[in-house]
Design an enzyme around this catalytic site. Sequence first.
Site, PDB file in Angstrom:
ATOM      1  N   HIS A 190     -74.665  30.458-132.132  1.00 30.13           N
ATOM      2  CA  HIS A 190     -73.663  29.684-131.859  1.00 30.13           C
ATOM      3  C   HIS A 190     -72.475  30.339-131.262  1.00 30.13           C
ATOM      4  CE1 HIS A 190     -69.777  27.958-132.834  1.00 30.13           C
ATOM      5  NE2 HIS A 190     -70.292  26.779-132.792  1.00 30.13           N
ATOM      6  N   GLY A 240     -47.014  22.326-101.236  1.00 29.16           N
ATOM      7  CA  GLY A 240     -46.581  23.238-102.435  1.00 29.16           C
ATOM      8  C   GLY A 240     -46.940  22.213-103.861  1.00 29.16           C
ATOM      9  N   CYS A 259     -50.911  25.392-101.084  1.00 28.59           N
ATOM     10  CA  CYS A 259     -50.792  26.789-101.651  1.00 28.59           C
ATOM     11  C   CYS A 259     -50.252  26.754-103.003  1.00 28.59           C
ATOM     12  CB  CYS A 259     -50.106  27.605-100.759  1.00 28.59           C
ATOM     13  SG  CYS A 259     -48.375  26.954-100.543  1.00 28.59           S
TER      14      CYS A 259
HETATM   15  C1  PEP Z   1     -45.618  25.370-105.122  1.00 31.04           C
HETATM   16  O1  PEP Z   1     -44.579  25.018-105.510  1.00 31.04           O
HETATM   17  O2  PEP Z   1     -46.616  25.075-105.016  1.00 31.04           O
HETATM   18  C2  PEP Z   1     -45.561  26.925-104.435  1.00 31.04           C
HETATM   19  C3  PEP Z   1     -46.713  27.044-103.909  1.00 31.04           C
HETATM   20  O3  PEP Z   1     -44.622  27.581-104.492  1.00 31.04           O
HETATM   21  P1  PEP Z   1     -43.931  28.261-105.678  1.00 31.04           P
HETATM   22  O4  PEP Z   1     -44.996  28.437-106.893  1.00 31.04           O
HETATM   23  O5  PEP Z   1     -43.582  29.474-105.235  1.00 31.04           O
HETATM   24  O6  PEP Z   1     -42.749  27.544-106.069  1.00 31.04           O
END
Ligand code: PEP
Length: 890
Positions: free
Chosen positions: A462, A777, A843
Amino acid sequence: MRDLLGGKGANVAEMTRILGPERVPAGFTITTEACVAYMAAGGEEPSGLEEEIAEALARLEELSGKRLGDPEDPLLVSVRSGARESMPGMLDTVLNLGLNDRSVRGLAGRTSTERFAWDSYRRFVQMFANVVRGVPGARFEREIAEIKNARGVRSDTELDVGALRELTGRFTRLFGEETGEDFPQEPREQLRQAVRAVFDSWLGERAVAYRRINRIPDEWGTAVNVQQMVFGNKGESSGSGVAFSRDELTGAPGPSGDFLPNAQGEDVVSGVRNTRDISELAGAMPEAHRELMKILKTLERHYGDMQDVEFTVEDGRLYMLQTRNAKRPAQAAVRFAVDAVAEKLLSREQALLTIDAGGLEALLHRTFDPGLAYAPLTRGVGASPGAAKGFIVFTAAEAIVAEERRREARRGIRRTDHEALARFDAENPGVVLVRPFTEADDVGGFHAARGILTSEGGKASHAALVARGMGRPCVCGASELEIDLEARVVRCGGEELAAGELIAIDGSSGDVTRDDVALVEPRITPEFEAVLSWSDELRTLGVRANADTPRDAQRARDFGAEGIGLCRTEHMFLAADRQPKMRAMILAEADEDRRAALAALLPLQREDFEGLFAAMEERPVTIRLLDPPLHEFLPARLEVQHEVERARVEQSDDLAELERLLERVSALEETNPMLGTRGCRLGILQPEIYEMQVSAIAQAVRAVRERTGEPPLVEIMIPLVDYEQELDIMRALVVRVAGAEGLEEGEDYTVGTMIELPRACCVADRIAHHADFFSFGTNDLTQTALGFSRDDVEGKFLAAYLERKIVGRSPFETIDEPGVGQLLRMGAWLGRKTKPNLKLGICGEHGGDPESIEFFQHSGLNYVSCSPFRVPVARVAAAQSAVRAAGSAL
Ligand code: PEP
Ligand code: MG
């Protein structure tokens, strides 16, 4: 038909077609729909179910030529759960159903092994009482121990017929005491109760916990498989086992597995008895071994995937009980994909789709530093790859509490203070769960622990299965360890380790040590490299990395990043040599003081950028100008207040300075800093900071260009834009300052913006007039679209939301498609309305999440950017999305 029949039901039916009915015991499946109806009715069998079961049973009796409950020659059945996705060990099973005080004698007569019949009956009573009626397993174990003592024998298998009969009697009495009812003698009633128990186990605590972790919807329900029993416990020419069509740990060709002679399946998977390697089956039962090897190949070819089967040999004859696509650790998944293409079993596209992209991060797990010696404490079975170290805990509950505390403490550190975070992580490595063996209820603890160490069980135990499923390093069966749960110590070769002491395990080699070994980053194997290169050929999405330092940038490149999608420049202000300068800049009263402080920061920034450009060579680098609010660079107000009070009492010289600091900290303090003076708002109020950053970038570009002859590809990014006017102003600033340094807009650099606020998505067409690119973001976009504080949600209400099924996963991990996702799509569409070729990236953390990547692919983005360690995951996930989008997989 796995949605309706569950994985096990569908595969048993399919296997019967492929291998013929003589290889697969006959049976029938009660559908997942019946379970759903049962749940909807609050635990009442849906009408018609009883009649349909009776009909199916009649057909099974006809096929097998036996009758359930027949006192002469009874049909016995197994009752097993089987959900759409396998949930190893989470749902219930009852074997030998159909035995009662009369049919046990019939079984004894027919099989001419009385001992076998009584052993089967006592197992049935035990399992039925425990699984169906919840009588604690320990009560039965106590009875077994007592009878063994009384008879002076050591193992269960030494108990003779008389002892087993007596034991069965004790078990049925125990059943009566615990439930207030007689043990049901009517097999149809036994079956009815067992089916209910399987349905109920779907809603059991451990299954619910497992589903939450593995994101399996509660609404699916489980099917119930009723199958004629075959017996692996009939003597030495019988046995039960599990086998994989290839090595389940490495994916190497050649089947692997475990079996136990004279045993039922439960004995093999429970990890309580030490199993034998499948290769030994060749000697013990050669005909069955030969057949099994052939069948594994047939099944693999049929399903186009590595298989994991359960089998039983009854009197030398092989029966296949189930088959499923093997759950496997990332290294085996990769090896299988590469070999399957080489063997022409699968096309590249098909092979790629057999890989769980999210799990690939495990291949980037750390290992013990091979260059350093350590003193091994002992060695067990390497059951789930990767190395882990942490403080010893002995229960799942302790692991959960410890991990929660660790996280809570970590949350207290400022998000942007990377150094403090790294220090904290080094000092608080987490916990390793140490147990003799694990059970289904320990699953939550697996999730919380860094690694799992057991003294019993093998690769099919398990602990091994669950750890592999979750990508947690695991060492099993370290049998030299004496784990004393009462005294809360582990003993081994004269040494003793207590709860809270450090231990380290290597889930590949099986090594265990108490040394504080250094864990090092892994290398990418040639097989993984092959999978990554197919991915690069097949994907259409670009993959970049979020990296702030040359070291991270180098790592990102090693992992195949095509550029930096986000360099968070705030990191550059937090290093020990910069913080005082940054502080001086923030505290400066006169303009010239501020400019002097910024001038001191400029060469340091320039160096940072030069390092990044050098690491990335000709690849694009997106540099985001300062984002966080300035108070993040200052000490906390309470701290300063205490200092001021101390200085007042002591009348110390630094009082005036501290008072000024306090005044400035108070002035910068905001009730909602995440919604405050940050991002481009800061750039508008204090343009000097952005000016300094742009100068540093421009000078670094020039320096690298002069040194290498190659101009770096720079993209300057403005954070947190709401209004097109903000970007207009910021762009003008960038162009002016970079121009003064001799750089030309469009030629030497481009200017774009983060799209991370709902308003920006709504007016993306206007913003696009001033932007050369957008980068979504999604962290801030999730925070602001949902109104969830990204820094608090985890510790506060997210768990409750997951529990109540308001959300299926954290929206900060997987993009919330209907809300945040639609905003992103609107932003993408509006942006391209203004500029059809506008470059679009993402990002936020979602850039490394396979499910979100699929969404970004469909949303027409050009690239995703994620943390360096997720880059390989993103490359494969992007390729899978492209293959699926092209519909060319099959
Ligand atoms: C986001 O807001 O997605 C970003 C990449 O910037 P941070 O995380 O630095 O605010
Ligand atoms: Mg942001």
